[in-house]
Design a protein around this motif. Structure first.
Motif, PDB file in Angstrom:
ATOM      1  N   ARG A  13     -12.014  -3.604  17.082  1.00  0.00           N
ATOM      2  CA  ARG A  13     -12.484  -4.172  15.815  1.00  0.00           C
ATOM      3  C   ARG A  13     -13.046  -3.035  14.972  1.00  0.00           C
ATOM      4  NH1 ARG A  13     -14.343  -7.916  19.590  1.00  0.00           N
ATOM      5  NH2 ARG A  13     -16.440  -7.060  19.527  1.00  0.00           N
ATOM      6  N   MET A  14     -12.191  -2.438  14.168  1.00  0.00           N
ATOM      7  CA  MET A  14     -12.589  -1.244  13.433  1.00  0.00           C
ATOM      8  C   MET A  14     -12.879  -1.570  11.974  1.00  0.00           C
ATOM      9  SD  MET A  14     -10.416   2.273  12.718  1.00  0.00           S
ATOM     10  CE  MET A  14     -10.202   2.814  14.415  1.00  0.00           C
ATOM     11  N   ASP A  15     -14.119  -1.292  11.540  1.00  0.00           N
ATOM     12  CA  ASP A  15     -14.399  -1.351  10.114  1.00  0.00           C
ATOM     13  C   ASP A  15     -13.639  -0.202   9.461  1.00  0.00           C
ATOM     14  OD1 ASP A  15     -16.081  -3.411  10.642  1.00  0.00           O
ATOM     15  OD2 ASP A  15     -17.937  -2.279  10.362  1.00  0.00           O
ATOM     16  N   TYR A  16     -13.072  -0.468   8.304  1.00  0.00           N
ATOM     17  CA  TYR A  16     -12.228   0.541   7.684  1.00  0.00           C
ATOM     18  C   TYR A  16     -12.259   0.374   6.180  1.00  0.00           C
ATOM     19  CZ  TYR A  16      -8.008   2.829   6.040  1.00  0.00           C
ATOM     20  OH  TYR A  16      -7.124   3.619   5.334  1.00  0.00           O
ATOM     21  N   SER A  17     -12.342   1.472   5.439  1.00  0.00           N
ATOM     22  CA  SER A  17     -12.172   1.351   3.995  1.00  0.00           C
ATOM     23  C   SER A  17     -11.450   2.553   3.443  1.00  0.00           C
ATOM     24  CB  SER A  17     -13.516   1.175   3.288  1.00  0.00           C
ATOM     25  OG  SER A  17     -14.184   2.399   3.219  1.00  0.00           O
ATOM     26  N   GLN A  18     -10.618   2.309   2.476  1.00  0.00           N
ATOM     27  CA  GLN A  18      -9.985   3.397   1.729  1.00  0.00           C
ATOM     28  C   GLN A  18     -10.211   3.131   0.268  1.00  0.00           C
ATOM     29  OE1 GLN A  18      -5.881   2.748   3.139  1.00  0.00           O
ATOM     30  NE2 GLN A  18      -5.343   2.058   1.101  1.00  0.00           N
ATOM     31  N   GLU A  19     -10.507   4.218  -0.459  1.00  0.00           N
ATOM     32  CA  GLU A  19     -10.812   4.061  -1.877  1.00  0.00           C
ATOM     33  C   GLU A  19     -10.201   5.232  -2.628  1.00  0.00           C
ATOM     34  OE1 GLU A  19     -14.958   4.411  -2.806  1.00  0.00           O
ATOM     35  OE2 GLU A  19     -14.583   4.181  -4.945  1.00  0.00           O
ATOM     36  N   TYR A  20      -9.407   4.920  -3.622  1.00  0.00           N
ATOM     37  CA  TYR A  20      -8.818   5.971  -4.445  1.00  0.00           C
ATOM     38  C   TYR A  20      -9.768   6.289  -5.587  1.00  0.00           C
ATOM     39  CZ  TYR A  20      -4.377   5.459  -2.041  1.00  0.00           C
ATOM     40  OH  TYR A  20      -3.396   5.454  -1.093  1.00  0.00           O
ATOM     41  N   GLN A  46       0.819  -1.221   0.000  1.00  0.00           N
ATOM     42  CA  GLN A  46       0.000   0.000   0.000  1.00  0.00           C
ATOM     43  C   GLN A  46       0.853   1.271   0.000  1.00  0.00           C
ATOM     44  OE1 GLN A  46      -2.873  -0.322   3.176  1.00  0.00           O
ATOM     45  NE2 GLN A  46      -4.062  -1.860   2.090  1.00  0.00           N
ATOM     46  N   VAL A 106       1.481   1.337  -3.972  1.00  0.00           N
ATOM     47  CA  VAL A 106       0.372   1.211  -4.925  1.00  0.00           C
ATOM     48  C   VAL A 106      -0.840   1.953  -4.360  1.00  0.00           C
ATOM     49  CG1 VAL A 106      -1.172  -0.478  -6.012  1.00  0.00           C
ATOM     50  CG2 VAL A 106       1.186  -1.097  -5.523  1.00  0.00           C
ATOM     51  N   ARG A 107      -1.631   2.565  -5.228  1.00  0.00           N
ATOM     52  CA  ARG A 107      -2.904   3.134  -4.764  1.00  0.00           C
ATOM     53  C   ARG A 107      -3.897   1.992  -4.663  1.00  0.00           C
ATOM     54  NH1 ARG A 107      -1.248   6.868  -8.685  1.00  0.00           N
ATOM     55  NH2 ARG A 107      -2.659   5.965 -10.217  1.00  0.00           N
ATOM     56  N   MET A 108      -3.980   1.400  -3.492  1.00  0.00           N
ATOM     57  CA  MET A 108      -4.791   0.203  -3.308  1.00  0.00           C
ATOM     58  C   MET A 108      -6.102   0.518  -2.592  1.00  0.00           C
ATOM     59  SD  MET A 108      -3.928  -3.304  -1.191  1.00  0.00           S
ATOM     60  CE  MET A 108      -2.494  -3.861  -2.103  1.00  0.00           C
ATOM     61  N   ASP A 109      -7.219   0.239  -3.262  1.00  0.00           N
ATOM     62  CA  ASP A 109      -8.501   0.300  -2.555  1.00  0.00           C
ATOM     63  C   ASP A 109      -8.505  -0.842  -1.554  1.00  0.00           C
ATOM     64  OD1 ASP A 109      -9.173   2.345  -4.196  1.00  0.00           O
ATOM     65  OD2 ASP A 109     -10.600   1.225  -5.406  1.00  0.00           O
ATOM     66  N   TYR A 110      -9.024  -0.569  -0.389  1.00  0.00           N
ATOM     67  CA  TYR A 110      -8.959  -1.589   0.667  1.00  0.00           C
ATOM     68  C   TYR A 110     -10.126  -1.416   1.616  1.00  0.00           C
ATOM     69  CZ  TYR A 110      -7.492  -3.897   4.952  1.00  0.00           C
ATOM     70  OH  TYR A 110      -7.466  -4.695   6.062  1.00  0.00           O
ATOM     71  N   SER A 111     -10.750  -2.533   2.018  1.00  0.00           N
ATOM     72  CA  SER A 111     -11.743  -2.396   3.081  1.00  0.00           C
ATOM     73  C   SER A 111     -11.702  -3.604   3.995  1.00  0.00           C
ATOM     74  CB  SER A 111     -13.153  -2.217   2.515  1.00  0.00           C
ATOM     75  OG  SER A 111     -13.647  -3.445   2.064  1.00  0.00           O
ATOM     76  N   GLN A 112     -11.899  -3.360   5.251  1.00  0.00           N
ATOM     77  CA  GLN A 112     -12.057  -4.445   6.220  1.00  0.00           C
ATOM     78  C   GLN A 112     -13.336  -4.191   6.981  1.00  0.00           C
ATOM     79  OE1 GLN A 112      -8.349  -3.767   8.480  1.00  0.00           O
ATOM     80  NE2 GLN A 112      -9.571  -3.103  10.210  1.00  0.00           N
ATOM     81  N   GLU A 113     -14.089  -5.264   7.216  1.00  0.00           N
ATOM     82  CA  GLU A 113     -15.372  -5.101   7.901  1.00  0.00           C
ATOM     83  C   GLU A 113     -15.549  -6.270   8.861  1.00  0.00           C
ATOM     84  OE1 GLU A 113     -18.734  -5.444   5.312  1.00  0.00           O
ATOM     85  OE2 GLU A 113     -20.152  -5.238   6.965  1.00  0.00           O
ATOM     86  N   TYR A 114     -15.796  -5.973  10.108  1.00  0.00           N
ATOM     87  CA  TYR A 114     -16.050  -7.026  11.084  1.00  0.00           C
ATOM     88  C   TYR A 114     -17.527  -7.350  11.090  1.00  0.00           C
ATOM     89  CZ  TYR A 114     -11.339  -6.503  12.932  1.00  0.00           C
ATOM     90  OH  TYR A 114      -9.985  -6.493  13.060  1.00  0.00           O
ATOM     91  N   GLU A 170     -20.554 -11.880  25.685  1.00  0.00           N
ATOM     92  CA  GLU A 170     -20.118 -11.082  26.844  1.00  0.00           C
ATOM     93  C   GLU A 170     -21.112 -11.151  27.996  1.00  0.00           C
ATOM     94  OE1 GLU A 170     -19.358  -7.476  24.738  1.00  0.00           O
ATOM     95  OE2 GLU A 170     -17.433  -8.253  23.980  1.00  0.00           O
ATOM     96  N   TRP A 199     -21.313 -10.759  19.768  1.00  0.00           N
ATOM     97  CA  TRP A 199     -20.405 -10.424  20.876  1.00  0.00           C
ATOM     98  C   TRP A 199     -21.159 -10.119  22.156  1.00  0.00           C
ATOM     99  CZ3 TRP A 199     -15.227 -11.002  21.087  1.00  0.00           C
ATOM    100  CH2 TRP A 199     -14.567 -11.261  19.881  1.00  0.00           C
TER     101      TRP A 199
END
Lengths: 461, 461
Positions: free
Chosen positions: B182-189, A178, A181-189, A251, A247
């Motif tokens: 636990r963070m949802d995260y996104s980056q988009e170019y 990253q 490179v201009r990388m689109d990226y997403s993470q979602e729990y 908990e 969760w």
């Protein structure tokens, strides 16, 4: 001189990628931050595995890389012909996965990983470095420099012509890419925690199931709407079982009494075979895992300098059993491109990024959607009716009508995104048929429905 | 004893957050990886700023923190009443931003940042540490330990009760929080590159515009569909101009001849005031910036241990001129919550995450959509007709009908997400009115349209 490659991560996908590249005469160095998992000293089960189900895509990809290796590494797998649904009263109902008895296969992650490492060791052009944690990659036109921190806290650098990152959902290769490179990226729990539990082998041999306490040839599910339990058989007669739930629920179960009460109310039959004390101990003490989806694009650095495969590129929730299968398929897809254009790695990596993306986002989405189906849908009447209709049409029309699960799990030649497109078309037809049946119910549709049911029952005999 | 806070990043939002917290008696340490930008030695313009337009949300947030400070730091801003559209022939057409002459305001980023740093220096309970690059945050129940690498390559640790991360789109605070949350995260170019250009002051005083070569009270736009040029006035008679266009276009302009030809064809009047050689030099040599959207959730670590504000939490493309305004508003929103519950930072941070999210994703989306409007839409006939209708209704119905731009830029009391909801409702009504006009066109609708046009023209006189 042979070109050199650093493969980061000696997990399932990393090992397969190393082998595939070694067979194509690359000089491979395979790194992992852990120590060799086959050593006695490091044989602690991490209790966060979720057992694996390998299906057609995984198997054909292994075979594509090497048929003999495939046979050796898969020798301990246990075929599962369907889901076994456990209701609250402890009744079990089998739901076949395939239309014609096709199976997915239960295999222990660590057994498969160790088998693959044994295969890796047979290659003189694969050098394995355990205890090497990647900290940085410096990309340049001439060479890619991977900097590692060793277990002895030393910094070590290894240059290679290119890098293949198979270092999982929290990939360092990816985060280093990253920077370049201009990388689109997403993470979602997703709001779901998992806890690994354990069902021991039967104390006395069972007449039907041998050393198992229940059918080893099913993926057992205790669906309870917003939470569930599953269990997959191991080679030794035991089952690895996993609890999935929100969760806040987990908990709220903050005492042994509450945990036992909860398990007793919801999974009474499972609790009996786990043993009350062991189950409560495990639920209370085992690590709680989070489930994350990762999507990104592109998967490579230009000029053929780096590429990511497996979870590093597409972490998904485990509910379609496709994570590893898809990772193995990544290796196959990439190698096919490399075989077609062995002299142009830059173009190969670019084409991989361009063409693989649609399939990867498709399976990530399917996996997410399947949580609902597994924990909830499998018990709803409408779902079951539609499923039966789907099955009926599948059996009747053969290759002209393929249920989604069949396409994803048993038809390795249908790309994920095409499976979704076909499913959408078939769903529209199913909805239409259902509407027709409902509309004609008052005037004899009930009879039609009964005929369909009966036909289906005959089919199943 | 006063509670302590480490504020990471001494940019615009970091400075404002530090001041707001200092006024609430926290012991503030403000860190930045750069050297003091006010020192002569570090006064290099980074040429990647994109000039700032401060509007109602930014101004009212500054005023909320401190009215006097607001007056002092904003003293050099230049009001802009509208867009000035430059067509290919060099004709200029003004489009007002507000219905009643409301303005947004051009201000140089570095001037505003330096002004804010001067204000920071007045507080005895703010300690500023330049040349400190955050490398790690260790979160614990008792204290948060921030580890920095200094310019002298030393490692230094600073403990605080909590951390406020204002360290921009590539925030290290955020990535460190992701180890804890636990963070949802996104980056988009987006496929858009920007290059900063420069229009010098007039050589001789202009009768209308003084030391400026064109109206300083407009945001100048040269919309050319898939690329555009903009320019905002600076206090010294110059303009900071920015070119935006797809990467493939910029990369195709790979010689001075091609660049000059391209600028001459598309921005002939701008090229004349920039000077041909200077413009080509700048286009060729200035850094090429990428544009990225960042979304995440939540924005905090539980137990009130950390929170991120500004670009660290919501990087957006610059096309609605709201990035800084929204960041300043973050500070206001957070301080309002803190003032209401000064003893319960944990609850305040949690509520901030919960309630702020909808507004932040709304403005990120609006900013992205506005690229199309700025580079393309402002020249389409349908857009202009609808815009006129929108304006007419706004003037006629006053606060009962508010164009989107007015709500976002001039009505700080309307949250972003409510602005979008209102806009959607109004859009449906506009579409209905348009449909009625179109449907009645053959039977006199044309007359109706002419009446509306004439009315509007009268309004504008």
């Amino acid at each position: 001189m042979a070109e050199s490659v650093n493969v980061i991560g000696a997990g399932l996908v990393g090992c397969l990628a190393a082998i595939a590249l070694a067979k194509r005469d690359f000089e491979v160095t395979l790194f992992d931050y852990r120590q060799d998992p086959r050593l006695e000293t490091t044989k602690d089960r991490n209790l966060r595995s979720i057992n694996l189900a390998i299906s057609a895509r995984g198997i054909t990809s292994l075979e594509f890389v090497d048929e003999q290796i495939s046979q050796r590494v898969l020798k301990n797998m246990i075929p599962m012909r369907g889901r076994m649904i456990h209701d609250l009263a402890g009744n079990q109902e089998s739901q076949d996965y395939g239309l014609f008895g096709e199976c997915i296969n239960s295999i222990d992650r660590s057994v498969l990983n160790n088998n693959l490492l044994d295969e890796v060791d047979r290659f003189s052009n694969i050098h394995v470095k355990f205890g090497h944690k990647l900290s940085r990659v410096d990309f340049s036109r001439e060479k890619q420099t991977c900097v590692f921190t060793t277990d002895a806290k030393e910094q070590k650098s290894y240059d290679a012509d290119f890098v293949v990152g198979c270092d999982g959902a929290y990939s360092t290769t990816r985060s280093q890419m990253q920077r370049e490179v201009r990388m689109d990226y997403s993470q979602e729990y997703i709001d779901c925690c998992y806890i690994e539990l354990y069902i021991p082998p039967a104390e006395t041999q069972d007449a039907t199931f041998g050393s198992f306490v229940m059918s080893p040839n099913h993926l057992h599910i205790w669906p309870r709407h917003n939470f569930m339990l599953i269990a997959l058989a191991n080679g030794d007669g035991s089952f690895t079982s996993t609890f999935f739930g929100p969760w806040s629920l987990v908990e709220s179960l903050d005492s042994r009494t509450k945990i036992e009460e909860f398990l007793k109310c919801n999974f009474s039959d499972a609790l009996d075979v786990m043993g009350h004390k062991n189950a409560v101990d495990a639920f209370e003490r085992n690590p709680r895992g989070a489930l994350m989806c990762v999507e990104c694009k592109p998967y490579h650095v230009d000029q053929g300098r780096a590429i990511i495969l497996g979870d590093a590129a597409h972490s998904m929730v485990p509910f379609y059993g496709q994570g590893m299968n898809c990772g193995f398929e990544d290796v196959k897809v990439l190698m096919r491109l490399l075989d077609a254009h062995p002299q142009d790695r830059a173009a190969v990596f670019a084409e991989y990024s361009l063409n693989r993306h649609e399939d990867l986002v498709s399976i990530i989405k399917l996996a997410k959607d399947n949580y609902k189906e597994m924990s909830h849908g499998v018990t709803s009447r409408l779902y079951l009716i539609r499923k039966k209709l789907d099955t009926l049409l599948g059996k009747w029309l053969k290759d002209k009508w393929l249920p989604l699960y069949t396409m994803v799990s048993f038809k390795a030649d249908i790309p994920y995104h095409k499976a979704i497109l076909t499913e959408q078309r078939q769903k529209r037809i199913l909805a239409y048929i259902q509407a027709v049946i409902l509309a004609t119910l008052p005037i004899g549709g009930l009879g039609l429905y009964k005929i369909i049911r009966k036909t289906l029952k005959n089919y199943r005999k």
